[in-house]
Structure formats: structure tokens, C-alpha cells
Design an enzyme around this catalytic site. Structure first.
Site, short mmCIF file in Angstrom:
data_model
loop_
_atom_site.label_atom_id
_atom_site.label_comp_id
_atom_site.label_asym_id
_atom_site.label_seq_id
_atom_site.Cartn_x
_atom_site.Cartn_y
_atom_site.Cartn_z
N ARG A 89 0.97 -1.12 0.02
CA ARG A 89 0.01 0.03 -0.01
C ARG A 89 0.82 1.25 -0.06
O ARG A 89 0.29 2.35 -0.14
CB ARG A 89 -0.77 -0.08 1.13
CG ARG A 89 -2.46 -0.21 1.02
CD ARG A 89 -2.90 -0.19 2.30
NE ARG A 89 -4.53 -0.13 2.24
CZ ARG A 89 -5.30 -1.09 2.14
NH1 ARG A 89 -4.96 -2.30 2.36
NH2 ARG A 89 -6.73 -0.96 2.15
N ARG A 134 -17.34 -3.43 10.95
CA ARG A 134 -16.23 -2.64 10.92
C ARG A 134 -16.27 -1.09 10.89
O ARG A 134 -17.21 -0.50 10.24
CB ARG A 134 -15.60 -2.93 9.46
CG ARG A 134 -15.15 -4.24 9.32
CD ARG A 134 -14.42 -4.30 8.03
NE ARG A 134 -13.29 -3.29 7.35
CZ ARG A 134 -12.92 -3.37 6.22
NH1 ARG A 134 -12.80 -4.59 5.71
NH2 ARG A 134 -11.82 -2.44 5.85
P1 B4P Z 1 -8.60 -3.61 3.79
O1 B4P Z 1 -9.13 -4.90 4.77
O2 B4P Z 1 -7.63 -3.89 2.86
O3 B4P Z 1 -9.87 -2.79 3.34
P2 B4P Z 1 -10.60 -2.52 2.06
O4 B4P Z 1 -9.38 -1.77 1.09
O5 B4P Z 1 -11.85 -1.73 2.22
O6 B4P Z 1 -11.21 -3.77 1.44
P3 B4P Z 1 -11.58 -4.48 -0.04
O7 B4P Z 1 -11.26 -3.56 -1.00
O8 B4P Z 1 -10.84 -5.68 -0.22
O9 B4P Z 1 -13.01 -4.49 0.12
P4 B4P Z 1 -14.07 -5.27 -1.09
O10 B4P Z 1 -13.80 -4.24 -2.27
O11 B4P Z 1 -13.63 -6.49 -1.32
O12 B4P Z 1 -8.02 -2.28 4.67
C1 B4P Z 1 -8.55 -1.90 5.91
C2 B4P Z 1 -7.45 -1.01 6.62
O13 B4P Z 1 -6.31 -1.89 7.25
C3 B4P Z 1 -7.00 -0.06 5.95
O14 B4P Z 1 -7.71 1.42 5.83
C4 B4P Z 1 -5.55 0.15 6.69
O15 B4P Z 1 -5.78 1.30 7.88
C5 B4P Z 1 -5.13 -1.09 7.19
N1 B4P Z 1 -4.15 -1.61 6.35
C6 B4P Z 1 -4.46 -2.87 5.51
N2 B4P Z 1 -3.45 -3.24 4.74
C7 B4P Z 1 -2.47 -2.21 4.99
C8 B4P Z 1 -1.35 -2.12 4.47
N3 B4P Z 1 -0.59 -2.84 3.48
N4 B4P Z 1 -0.42 -0.94 5.09
C9 B4P Z 1 -0.99 -0.08 5.83
N5 B4P Z 1 -2.39 -0.41 6.41
C10 B4P Z 1 -2.92 -1.20 5.87
O16 B4P Z 1 -15.44 -5.15 -0.59
C11 B4P Z 1 -15.96 -3.98 -0.42
C12 B4P Z 1 -17.77 -4.37 -0.47
O17 B4P Z 1 -18.36 -4.14 -1.69
C13 B4P Z 1 -18.11 -5.45 -0.05
O18 B4P Z 1 -19.28 -5.41 0.63
C14 B4P Z 1 -18.34 -6.31 -1.36
O19 B4P Z 1 -19.32 -7.25 -1.29
C15 B4P Z 1 -18.91 -5.23 -2.46
N6 B4P Z 1 -18.26 -5.61 -3.58
C16 B4P Z 1 -17.26 -6.06 -4.27
N7 B4P Z 1 -17.21 -6.15 -5.61
C17 B4P Z 1 -18.48 -5.72 -5.99
C18 B4P Z 1 -19.26 -5.47 -7.24
N8 B4P Z 1 -18.37 -5.80 -8.38
N9 B4P Z 1 -20.29 -5.07 -7.24
C19 B4P Z 1 -21.03 -4.48 -6.23
N10 B4P Z 1 -20.19 -4.71 -5.02
C20 B4P Z 1 -19.28 -5.56 -4.95
#
Ligand code: B4P
Length: 190
Positions: A89, A134
Site C-alpha cells: 500500500r 467494521r
Molecule cells: P482492507 O481490509 O484492505 O480494506 P478494503 O480496502 O476496504 O477492502 P477491499 O477493497 O478488499 O473490500 P472489497 O472491495 O472486497 O484495509 C482496511 C484498513 O487496514 C486500511 O484502511 C488500513 O488502515 C489497514 N491496512 C490494510 N493493509 C494495510 C497496509 N498494507 N499498510 C497499511 N495499512 C493497511 O469489498 C467492499 C464491498 O464491496 C463488499 O461489501 C463487497 O461485497 C462489495 N463488492 C465487491 N465487488 C463488488 C461488485 N463488483 N459490485 C458490487 N459490490 C461489490
């Protein structure tokens, strides 16, 4: 061993598509978000430190995340491939990842970015917040902070992989299965 970075802003579908990739190809899923949440739930020192940053929508410090990933790579040398979800990231994380992989005779095959417009991202995250529990999905101001962190610190990571000719962007809006088909084509082509 084929190692893929799934990339995109919060809510782009990285976690959703990672789950499908690991099921189809039997890869290891390394999600730093999931790993950090597990540390929080277990109440470890690392988890408590991470909580402060995550709840505000900020990135957790590089050294915390890099150490966590290094342990996982070292413990899983015999897998078909790894999907990195939410990591790297920052450019510092990308450099550290390259170093860890090189030391193990491995490399990233491709970075796949899922492109989604911001309004749709906000909608998805608030929707997930209704059931995920969350804190970072329930408050629009925190969600906007996550986008800022993405723009400032994470978006430059794409240039890092573009410079290595490993970057590809795919549409991340629409049917989950159709997006997954695009991703499979990219994985199978590398
Ligand atoms: P993450 O857990 O990585 O959170 P995210 O980016 O929100 O998840 P993601 O992008 O995977 O969610 P998805 O679209 O699948 O990070 C959370 C926090 O952790 C960060 O803010 C940071 O603080 C920390 N962190 C994590 N990694 C880090 C790193 N490397 N360095 C520093 N800090 C770090 O899902 C979203 C929703 O969309 C779901 O409900 C899903 O059902 C829906 N969805 C997905 N595809 C869809 C589609 N095609 N159409 C409709 N809905 C859809």
C-alpha cells in the site's frame, strides 16, 4: 509459483475477488487488512497499535505491516501462488516485498488494478458497514480519509509496477463473475 498483487481503492473488490481466485487456483490469500483485524481481535500489542490507525482510516505504519507479511511468506514456501490483497500500500512496502521475494527466489508476476468510481466505492463500503461491524466502514468521514490515504500514499505503487511492465487495469464495476473472468484471463496469461 505465480504471485499476483490485487490493487485498487478501498471497496474496489480486492477481498471479494481474492476469495474467488484462491478457490479456483488454490493460491494463498495474504490480506493485510484481514491479518490486522485478526491481531486486533486477539488483542495483541500489534493489533492494538493498528487499531488507532485503522479506525481513523489511516494506513498502519510500514514496519508493522512488512514484518507481518515477511512471517507469512517464510511460513508458506510450497504454495501454487500468492494473492496479495491490500499489500503493498506504499512504495516502501512494494520495495520491501520485492526484496523478500527475491531472497526466496520469487517475484511478482502481475499487479491487477480494479477501477471503480468513488461514489460507487462509498456506496459499497457504507452498505458493508451495516453488517460487517467494521468501524471504518460505518462513517463517511473515515471512508473519505481512506480515499485520501489511497490517493497520497497508495496510488504511486501502481507506477512502481508499471515501471516493471507488470501492471494491468481492469474495470471493477458490474457483475462480480464478469470481473472475475477478466482477472482469470490476466492470471492465465502470465
Ligand atoms: P482492507 O481490509 O484492505 O480494506 P478494503 O480496502 O476496504 O477492502 P477491499 O477493497 O478488499 O473490500 P472489497 O472491495 O472486497 O484495509 C482496511 C484498513 O487496514 C486500511 O484502511 C488500513 O488502515 C489497514 N491496512 C490494510 N493493509 C494495510 C497496509 N498494507 N499498510 C497499511 N495499512 C493497511 O469489498 C467492499 C464491498 O464491496 C463488499 O461489501 C463487497 O461485497 C462489495 N463488492 C465487491 N465487488 C463488488 C461488485 N463488483 N459490485 C458490487 N459490490 C461489490
Amino acid at each position: 509459483m505465480k504471485n499476483i498483487v490485487l490493487f485498487g481503492p478501498p471497496g474496489a473488490g480486492k477481498g471479494t475477488q481474492s476469495a474467488k481466485i484462491i478457490e479456483k487456483y488454490d493460491y494463498l490469500h495474504l490480506s493485510t487488512g484481514d491479518l490486522l483485524r485478526a491481531e486486533r481481535e486477539a488483542g495483541t500489542e500489534l493489533g492494538l497499535k493498528a487499531k488507532e490507525f485503522m479506525d481513523q482510516g489511516a494506513l498502519v505504519p510500514d514496519e508493522v505491516v512488512i514484518g507481518m507479511i515477511a512471517n507469512k511468506i517464510n511460513a508458506n514456501r510450497q504454495v501454487n501462488g500468492i494473492v496479495f490483497d491490500g499489500f503493498p500500500r506504499t512504495v516502501a512496502q512494494a520495495e520491501a516485498l520485492d526484496q523478500m521475494l527475491t531472497e526466496n527466489g520469487l517475484e511478482i508476476a502481475k499487479m491487477i488494478e480494479l477501477e471503480v468510481i468513488e461514489d460507487e466505492l462509498v456506496k459499497r463500503l457504507l452498505e458493508r458497514g451495516k453488517t460487517s461491524g467494521r468501524a471504518d466502514d460505518q462513517n463517511e468521514a473515515v471512508i473519505r480519509n481512506r480515499f485520501k490515504a489511497y490517493e497520497n500514499e497508495t496510488a504511486p505503487v501502481a507506477d512502481y509496477y508499471k515501471a516493471q511492465n507488470k501492471y494491468v487495469a481492469l474495470p471493477g464495476m458490474g457483475e462480480i463473475e464478469i470481473i472475475f473472468d477478466y482477472i482469470c484471463r490476466e492470471i492465465e496469461a502470465c
